[in-house]
Design an enzyme around this catalytic site. Sequence first.
Site, PDB file in Angstrom:
ATOM      1  N   SER A 142      13.114 -11.880  15.305  1.00  0.00           N
ATOM      2  CA  SER A 142      12.581 -10.856  16.206  1.00  0.00           C
ATOM      3  C   SER A 142      11.214 -10.382  15.732  1.00  0.00           C
ATOM      4  CB  SER A 142      13.541  -9.661  16.272  1.00  0.00           C
ATOM      5  OG  SER A 142      13.003  -8.634  17.080  1.00  0.00           O
ATOM      6  N   TYR A 156      18.565  -3.791  11.956  1.00  0.00           N
ATOM      7  CA  TYR A 156      18.190  -4.978  12.728  1.00  0.00           C
ATOM      8  C   TYR A 156      16.891  -5.584  12.205  1.00  0.00           C
ATOM      9  CZ  TYR A 156      17.138  -7.744  16.958  1.00  0.00           C
ATOM     10  OH  TYR A 156      16.848  -8.753  17.846  1.00  0.00           O
TER      11      TYR A 156
END
Length: 250
Positions: A142, A156
């Site tokens: 990401s 995350y």
Amino acid sequence: MLLEGKTIIITGASSGIGAAAAKIFAAEGARLVLGARRADLLERTVNEISADGGEADFIVGDVEESGYAEELVKRAEERFGGLDGAFNNAGTTGDMGPIPDMDESNWHKVMAVNLNSGFYAAKYQIPAMRKRGGGSIVFTSSFVGHTIGLPGMGAYAAAKAGLIGMTQVLAAEHGPENIRVNALLPGGTMTPMAGEDAAVHEVVRGFHALKRMADPSEIAQAALFLLSDHASFVTGTAMIADGGNSINKL
């Protein structure tokens, strides 16, 4: 037929980017082993691929478990004769919130699904690809934790940034064996993980230079490139496919 004759594992294949990748890869000639937790959705995807003349199998399981990664590789070898590539796509955002307020169980869950699973995947996929004289691995990472820090997404971000670090080391270690390893960094994508709140979607669209979110197939096409021989000199990269999210400030 960019993947003709190649056997590919896809995790997180029951919906979103993974399901889109399954259909696109099959259309490009790949034989697939699909993994996720939802049997009904995996079976539906496999049936659709078979109806179109493709070859696919699936195993239900949890990427948090080392044995599941091993099982997927064994299925590829037993059903299709070996393993040529993998799109390790399964992931979770977990519960969002500041690190000091975060429950430890959430931290460990996010690490297990996003980062530990990558370790398990590489542990079993690389030896299988070595037998074939090479291969290609793609991890879904990401831009969060790489080009930007989004408040509330500390776990995350840490997990996805860890995948990039592991990608670089694996690429350096196994490049001499003709095994390429890359990370793919999507932007906001219209998947179940994005939720159904239209107001949130409108905000997220504004983050991107293209002023829209990606269709899952657009991210799958980027993964297709990295897995194909068109990317034969691409390894160790963090390839951004984020619609300009990383560079947009307005």
